[in-house]
Design a protein around this motif. Structure first.
Motif, PDB file in Angstrom:
ATOM      1  N   ILE A  37       0.866  -1.182   0.000  1.00  0.00           N
ATOM      2  CA  ILE A  37       0.000   0.000   0.000  1.00  0.00           C
ATOM      3  C   ILE A  37       0.899   1.227   0.000  1.00  0.00           C
ATOM      4  CG2 ILE A  37      -1.812   1.258   1.201  1.00  0.00           C
ATOM      5  CD1 ILE A  37      -2.595  -1.364   2.575  1.00  0.00           C
ATOM      6  N   ILE A  38       0.729   2.074  -1.001  1.00  0.00           N
ATOM      7  CA  ILE A  38       1.554   3.274  -1.104  1.00  0.00           C
ATOM      8  C   ILE A  38       0.652   4.492  -1.269  1.00  0.00           C
ATOM      9  CG2 ILE A  38       3.479   1.994  -2.120  1.00  0.00           C
ATOM     10  CD1 ILE A  38       2.766   3.244  -4.830  1.00  0.00           C
ATOM     11  N   GLY A  39       1.242   5.648  -1.078  1.00  0.00           N
ATOM     12  CA  GLY A  39       0.509   6.896  -1.247  1.00  0.00           C
ATOM     13  C   GLY A  39       1.258   8.025  -0.573  1.00  0.00           C
ATOM     14  N   PRO A  40       0.880   9.265  -0.863  1.00  0.00           N
ATOM     15  CA  PRO A  40       1.547  10.417  -0.240  1.00  0.00           C
ATOM     16  C   PRO A  40       1.351  10.417   1.270  1.00  0.00           C
ATOM     17  CG  PRO A  40       0.142  11.078  -2.090  1.00  0.00           C
ATOM     18  CD  PRO A  40      -0.190   9.659  -1.782  1.00  0.00           C
ATOM     19  N   ASN A  41       2.130  11.230   1.974  1.00  0.00           N
ATOM     20  CA  ASN A  41       1.928  11.396   3.413  1.00  0.00           C
ATOM     21  C   ASN A  41       0.502  11.851   3.689  1.00  0.00           C
ATOM     22  OD1 ASN A  41       4.553  10.710   4.150  1.00  0.00           O
ATOM     23  ND2 ASN A  41       5.295  12.816   3.919  1.00  0.00           N
ATOM     24  N   GLY A  42      -0.124  11.234   4.687  1.00  0.00           N
ATOM     25  CA  GLY A  42      -1.498  11.583   5.020  1.00  0.00           C
ATOM     26  C   GLY A  42      -2.545  10.940   4.144  1.00  0.00           C
ATOM     27  N   ALA A  43      -2.134   9.959   3.325  1.00  0.00           N
ATOM     28  CA  ALA A  43      -3.082   9.335   2.391  1.00  0.00           C
ATOM     29  C   ALA A  43      -3.994   8.318   3.060  1.00  0.00           C
ATOM     30  CB  ALA A  43      -2.320   8.664   1.245  1.00  0.00           C
ATOM     31  N   GLY A  44      -3.676   7.904   4.294  1.00  0.00           N
ATOM     32  CA  GLY A  44      -4.527   6.943   4.992  1.00  0.00           C
ATOM     33  C   GLY A  44      -3.910   5.567   5.155  1.00  0.00           C
ATOM     34  N   VAL A 225       0.219  -3.815  -5.959  1.00  0.00           N
ATOM     35  CA  VAL A 225       0.322  -2.543  -5.246  1.00  0.00           C
ATOM     36  C   VAL A 225      -1.034  -1.851  -5.299  1.00  0.00           C
ATOM     37  CG1 VAL A 225       1.469  -0.299  -5.148  1.00  0.00           C
ATOM     38  CG2 VAL A 225       2.752  -2.314  -5.916  1.00  0.00           C
ATOM     39  N   MET A 226      -1.448  -1.288  -4.159  1.00  0.00           N
ATOM     40  CA  MET A 226      -2.621  -0.413  -4.124  1.00  0.00           C
ATOM     41  C   MET A 226      -2.154   0.993  -3.775  1.00  0.00           C
ATOM     42  SD  MET A 226      -6.153  -0.543  -1.833  1.00  0.00           S
ATOM     43  CE  MET A 226      -5.322  -0.210  -0.282  1.00  0.00           C
ATOM     44  N   VAL A 227      -2.584   1.965  -4.578  1.00  0.00           N
ATOM     45  CA  VAL A 227      -2.240   3.359  -4.339  1.00  0.00           C
ATOM     46  C   VAL A 227      -3.455   4.058  -3.740  1.00  0.00           C
ATOM     47  CG1 VAL A 227      -1.365   5.490  -5.351  1.00  0.00           C
ATOM     48  CG2 VAL A 227      -0.725   3.279  -6.345  1.00  0.00           C
ATOM     49  N   VAL A 228      -3.246   4.770  -2.633  1.00  0.00           N
ATOM     50  CA  VAL A 228      -4.326   5.534  -2.012  1.00  0.00           C
ATOM     51  C   VAL A 228      -3.938   7.005  -1.968  1.00  0.00           C
ATOM     52  CG1 VAL A 228      -5.227   3.634  -0.618  1.00  0.00           C
ATOM     53  CG2 VAL A 228      -3.387   5.044   0.299  1.00  0.00           C
ATOM     54  N   ASP A 229      -4.946   7.843  -2.042  1.00  0.00           N
ATOM     55  CA  ASP A 229      -4.735   9.286  -1.956  1.00  0.00           C
ATOM     56  C   ASP A 229      -5.955   9.889  -1.276  1.00  0.00           C
ATOM     57  OD1 ASP A 229      -3.404  11.683  -2.296  1.00  0.00           O
ATOM     58  OD2 ASP A 229      -4.250  12.054  -4.283  1.00  0.00           O
ATOM     59  N   PHE A 230      -5.725  10.666  -0.220  1.00  0.00           N
ATOM     60  CA  PHE A 230      -6.820  11.227   0.579  1.00  0.00           C
ATOM     61  C   PHE A 230      -7.789  10.140   1.028  1.00  0.00           C
ATOM     62  CE2 PHE A 230      -5.411  14.864  -2.019  1.00  0.00           C
ATOM     63  CZ  PHE A 230      -5.092  15.756  -1.004  1.00  0.00           C
ATOM     64  N   GLY A 231      -7.234   8.975   1.375  1.00  0.00           N
ATOM     65  CA  GLY A 231      -8.046   7.882   1.898  1.00  0.00           C
ATOM     66  C   GLY A 231      -8.734   7.029   0.855  1.00  0.00           C
ATOM     67  N   LYS A 232      -8.676   7.443  -0.414  1.00  0.00           N
ATOM     68  CA  LYS A 232      -9.362   6.723  -1.477  1.00  0.00           C
ATOM     69  C   LYS A 232      -8.377   5.874  -2.286  1.00  0.00           C
ATOM     70  CE  LYS A 232     -13.232   9.847  -2.506  1.00  0.00           C
ATOM     71  NZ  LYS A 232     -14.295   8.807  -2.546  1.00  0.00           N
ATOM     72  N   PRO A 233      -8.774   4.659  -2.645  1.00  0.00           N
ATOM     73  CA  PRO A 233      -7.925   3.874  -3.552  1.00  0.00           C
ATOM     74  C   PRO A 233      -8.059   4.402  -4.974  1.00  0.00           C
ATOM     75  CG  PRO A 233      -9.937   2.659  -3.044  1.00  0.00           C
ATOM     76  CD  PRO A 233      -9.980   3.929  -2.228  1.00  0.00           C
ATOM     77  N   ILE A 234      -6.927   4.641  -5.632  1.00  0.00           N
ATOM     78  CA  ILE A 234      -6.998   5.152  -7.009  1.00  0.00           C
ATOM     79  C   ILE A 234      -6.492   4.145  -8.026  1.00  0.00           C
ATOM     80  CG2 ILE A 234      -6.903   7.565  -6.319  1.00  0.00           C
ATOM     81  CD1 ILE A 234      -3.981   7.628  -6.978  1.00  0.00           C
ATOM     82  N   ARG A 235      -5.757   3.122  -7.606  1.00  0.00           N
ATOM     83  CA  ARG A 235      -5.346   2.077  -8.538  1.00  0.00           C
ATOM     84  C   ARG A 235      -4.775   0.895  -7.771  1.00  0.00           C
ATOM     85  NH1 ARG A 235      -4.037   1.076 -14.123  1.00  0.00           N
ATOM     86  NH2 ARG A 235      -4.034  -1.197 -14.121  1.00  0.00           N
ATOM     87  N   THR A 236      -5.150  -0.308  -8.196  1.00  0.00           N
ATOM     88  CA  THR A 236      -4.565  -1.536  -7.679  1.00  0.00           C
ATOM     89  C   THR A 236      -4.131  -2.380  -8.863  1.00  0.00           C
ATOM     90  OG1 THR A 236      -5.995  -1.529  -5.715  1.00  0.00           O
ATOM     91  CG2 THR A 236      -4.924  -3.613  -6.287  1.00  0.00           C
ATOM     92  N   GLY A 237      -2.890  -2.857  -8.828  1.00  0.00           N
ATOM     93  CA  GLY A 237      -2.393  -3.669  -9.936  1.00  0.00           C
ATOM     94  C   GLY A 237      -0.957  -4.085  -9.687  1.00  0.00           C
TER      95      GLY A 237
END
Length: 264
Positions: A37-44, A225-237
């Protein structure tokens, strides 16, 4: 996804005072899979981990471990079922030895009472010897032999992180939650930890969910990998699919980047 799902997360939503920390997150983790699980700081990302381990209870959704709903269970009950966690900030007992810290990971496997332990007979003796053998197996697996009798607080940072992993492995988990396993490590320590993480997957067959900021490590190790941003998943693959996704590039890397680690 590899094999049958051991962890199924469906439509998790978690809010604090009206602010959504996790918003509609769903994913599955297969047996023997390394899911990142990846994402910017504060992504959840940490909030998701706290839901999986029972620290937070979301307002909606479902978390099933091997088909059993675990949402609402206390953290110690989830751990007893077979979900172990490491922490970004080392949570070891600095004055205890490596062996003693790893023995703490065996508490769910100890069934004898205080009287049996005091007498050191029968069941207590058999269980203690079995638990110590399990710890010695983890020490061998993570190549900790030279530090086994030293207080953890005297060890190099990278070795302490390895002990943290070892304590989780001593629980004999079916799912391992890795919270930034290489945070603060130098290049050599990172390479060592990456090797051990792969060994956990390939030799022990333990499914893992990993949160990590080292994108090179994630893209090299993860099956999906699942990418989250602002708590929302935007892509998994797969790592390759995620790196090519324009929404991921915009959210995580900025418009000037074309791929993870790629040229502008």
């Amino acid at each position: 996804m590899t094999g049958d799902a051991v962890l199924e997360v469906q439509d998790i939503a978690l809010s604090f005072s009206g602010v959504k920390a996790v918003d509609g997150v769903s994913f599955t983790v297969g047996a023997g899979e390394l899911f990142a699980i990846i994402g910017p700081n504060g992504a959840g990302k940490t909030s998701i981990f706290n839901v999986l381990s029972g620290v937070y209870r979301p307002q909606q959704g479902s978390v099933r471990f091997k088909g059993q709903e675990i949402l609402g269970m206390r953290p110690h009950r989830i751990a007893a079922l077979g979900v172990a966690r490491t922490f970004q900030n080392i949570e070891l007992f600095a004055h205890l030895t490596v062996v003693d810290n790893l023995m703490l990971g065996r508490h769910n496997h100890m069934r004898y009472g205080a009287l049996s332990a005091f007498a050191w007979l029968g069941r207590a003796r058999r269980e203690e010897l079995a638990n110590r053998q399990a710890v010695e197996d983890v020490i061998d697996f993570l190549e900790l032999e030279q530090w086994r009798r030293l207080p953890v607080g005297l060890l190099p940072y990278g070795v302490q992180k390895r002990v943290e992993l070892g304590r989780a492995l001593a629980m004999e988990p079916k799912v391992l939650l890795l919270d930034e396993p290489v945070a603060g490590m130098n290049v050599e320590e990172t390479e060592d930890m990456a090797r051990f993480v792969l060994d956990v997957r390939d030799e022990l067959g333990i499914a893992m969910v990993m949160v990590e900021h080292d994108m090179g490590l994630v893209m090299e190790l993860a099956d999906r990998v699942m990418v989250v941003d602002f708590g929302k998943p935007i892509r998994t693959g797969t790592p390759a699919e995620v790196q090519r996704d324009p929404d991921v590039v915009r959210a995580y890397l900025g418009e000037q980047h074309k791929t993870v680690g790629g040229a502008a």
